[in-house]
Design an enzyme around this catalytic site. Structure first.
Site, short mmCIF file in Angstrom:
data_model
loop_
_atom_site.label_atom_id
_atom_site.label_comp_id
_atom_site.label_asym_id
_atom_site.label_seq_id
_atom_site.Cartn_x
_atom_site.Cartn_y
_atom_site.Cartn_z
CG HIS A 41 -0.39 -42.25 16.05
ND1 HIS A 41 -0.89 -43.00 17.08
CD2 HIS A 41 0.95 -42.48 16.06
CE1 HIS A 41 0.10 -43.64 17.68
NE2 HIS A 41 1.22 -43.35 17.07
CG ASP B 21 -3.70 -44.13 18.56
OD1 ASP B 21 -2.98 -43.15 18.81
OD2 ASP B 21 -4.00 -44.45 17.40
CG HIS B 22 1.22 -41.96 21.92
ND1 HIS B 22 1.61 -42.64 20.81
CD2 HIS B 22 1.82 -40.75 21.84
CE1 HIS B 22 2.40 -41.88 20.08
NE2 HIS B 22 2.55 -40.71 20.68
#
Ligand code: NDP
Ligand code: BG6
Length: 505
Positions: free
Chosen positions: A242, A179-180
């Site tokens: 996010h 999950d950047h």
């Protein structure tokens, strides 16, 4: 920092956008910072025809996303290899294994391999299975790690199924679900702000905080990802991953230590405390919207339905605002509001904590929560920093109160560069640190919260989807979500401290 073991990073689907735009530039930065082990290679795999050389040209020499090519580009390019496969079926991974094992020998990699799934999600189940069928999950000689890109499932059922399927051939410790947002420096700083300062934690609860607001707005539309996005929408694309990660970091209990499992345990506990939204509450607590055509700064912006790859009658949401509660000791009764959308006025991600007013009101302005009063704003991007708003006496007669800002900006940290999220995440995976990756139970728990909303939309076609002109802050009804007299969302500007008057977007 000590360097890790030699290894190969095998990117499956390496001819795609993610590899050229994010992965290779991040690896290049790690290379020029001398953070990669001496025996480190990238091995790209895909159906597209490339030789080692032509692939190096595409992703390195001709890659416009690679900044500062003054560095040692040739020695970086020399670390990159490619193999064309016919298809993504089992036998093709026999060919992959053969080339990988010869690279392994030539570069003394000791069979330490990371497999990065950079294919469309439809292959997230089968590719790991094929790798395992060729023994490429086996850690008897060297470790094996598997990085899985988002989306991790399409709903609760498919997310669970994907987890179960992966766990048939891999141990949880081998799985790195990316999950950047967790790789963003400012997101990690939420934990540091909370747990390294004695001043915040005592007031970080229902006794002092009135409500919490999280915004992740984007000014761009769906660009060329219409085909993917139309089957996803803002809830799946941004909220399930996010935004819920930001909620978890903001609201979780202090972990017993900073190791991966302690932090991830607290996140799971938090996800499990999210009060489920019942079907009959969806109309009231969830506002969805879709962008419409408009003229922004003199230029025509298309409506979502006119975008390439999007159904002309699509009901996919490009905006979502949500109100919910966390049923635990710390947050009982405190509303949380999150919103995200495309084609909003500016690109901003921030967390805002609104504090309760003083218990006894000496000065007129301080007796209610307002959009000016005590707030702590944690700016994730852009103009990264932290802002505290507080009242002060206006000089002169009487006790007139004015709200002022106290702010810190990351840009003021001399000599400290904020690394890209993928850079940090890839380095962590190379070093075997899964802290900033999502654990399977957390992904399932996030789906559990989101799925009832998806189901309600599916079952009740009358639930509204509001249109909003591109370049605005989404459907006006979203303002009514916020409880409290005259309260509304903070309307952020590009610059952290600008609000109210002049606003640069
Ligand atoms: P692409 O759509 O560009 O696909 C990557 C590669 O997968 C293609 O180049 C192609 O290589 C191969 N492929 C295999 N089967 C198919 C198929 N049926 N259709 C198209 N390509 C296929 O993906 P991205 O590189 O953009 O992203 C990779 C993964 O990362 C995706 O799952 C995406 O959801 C996720 N992701 C991407 C982000 C981004 O910014 N791009 C951001 C966040 C997540 P070949 O034809 O050579 O086999
Ligand atoms: C991706 C979503 O995960 O995050 C995109 O798929 C979105 O739709 C992007 O644009 C936002 O990331 P960032 O880092 O630009 O906030």
């Amino acid at each position: 920092m000590s360097k890790s073991d030699n290894l190969a990073l095998v990117i499956v689907g390496a001819s795609g956008d993610l590899t050229a735009r994010k992965l290779i530039p991040a690896l290049y930065n790690l290379h020029i910072k001398n953070l990669l082990p001496s025996g480190f290679i990238v091995f790209g795999v895909g159906r597209s025809e490339y030789s080692d050389d032509s692939f190096r040209h595409r992703v390195v020499f001709e890659n416009e996303n690679l900044k500062d090519k003054e560095g040692d580009v040739q020695s970086f390019a020399d670390r990159i290899f490619y193999e064309s496969i016919e298809d993504y079926e089992k036998d093709s991974f026999g060919t992959v294994k053969d080339k990988l094992m010869s690279l392994n020998e030539a570069h003394e990699l000791h069979e330490n391999f990371i497999f990065y799934l950079s294919t469309p999600p439809s292959l997230y189940m089968t590719v790991p299975e094929h790798l395992a069928a060729h023994g490429l999950n086996d850690e008897s000689n060297g470790w094996k790690r598997l990085v899985i890109e988002k989306p991790f499932g399409y709903d609760l059922e498919s997310g669970r199924k994907l987890n179960e399927q992966l766990l048939k051939n891999y141990k949880e410790e081998q799985l790195y679900r990316i999950d950047h947002y967790l790789g963003k420096e400012t997101v990690q700083n939420v934990l540091v702000t909370r747990f390294s300062n004695g001043i915040f934690e005592p007031i970080w609860n229902r006794n002092y905080i009135n409500h919490v607001e999280i915004t992740a707005s984007e000014s761009i539309g769906v660009e060329d990802r219409g085909g993917y996005y139309d089957n996803s929408g803002a809830l799946r694309d941004m909220v399930q991953n996010h935004l819920l990660q930001l909620v978890a970091l903001t609201a979780m209990e202090p972990p017993i230590s900073a190791d991966a499992d302690s932090i991830r345990n607290e996140k799971v506990k938090l996800f499990k405390s999210l009060r489920p939204i019942k079907p009959e509450q969806v109309a009231e607590q969830v506002i969805r919207g879709q962008y419409l055509e408009a003229t922004i700064k003199g230029e025509k912006a298309k409506s979502y339905r006119e975008e390439k790859g999007v159904d002309r009658e699509s009901r996919t949401e490009t905006y979502l605002a949500l109100k919910f509660f966390i049923d635990n000791w710390r947050w009982a009764g405190v509303p949380f509001y999150i919103r995200t959308g495309k084609r909003l006025p500016t690109r901003v991600t921030e967390i805002v904590l609104y504090f309760k007013p003083t218990p006894h009101h000496l000065f007129s302005k301080l007796n209610e929560v307002s959009s000016e009063a005590n707030q702590l704003v944690i700016r994730i991007q852009p103009n990264e920093g932290i802002l505290l708003k507080f009242g002060m006496k206006v000089p002169g007669a009487g006790f007139n109160v004015k709200y002022v800002n106290m702010d810190f900006h990351y840009a003021d940290l001399e000599g400290e560069e904020v690394p890209d999220a993928y850079e940090r995440l890839l380095l962590d995976c190379i070093n075997g640190d899964p802290t900033l990756y999502s654990r399977g139970d957390a992904v399932n728990a996030a789906w559990e919260f989101v799925s009832p909303i998806l189901k309600a939309w599916e079952n009740d076609k009358d639930l509204p989807l509001y249109g909003y002109p591109s370049g605005t802050w989404g459907p006006e009804v979203a303002d009514d979500l916020i409880e409290g007299k005259d309260l509304t969302w903070r309307y952020p500007c590009k610059n952290l401290t600008n609000d109210g008057g002049f606003c640069e977007l």
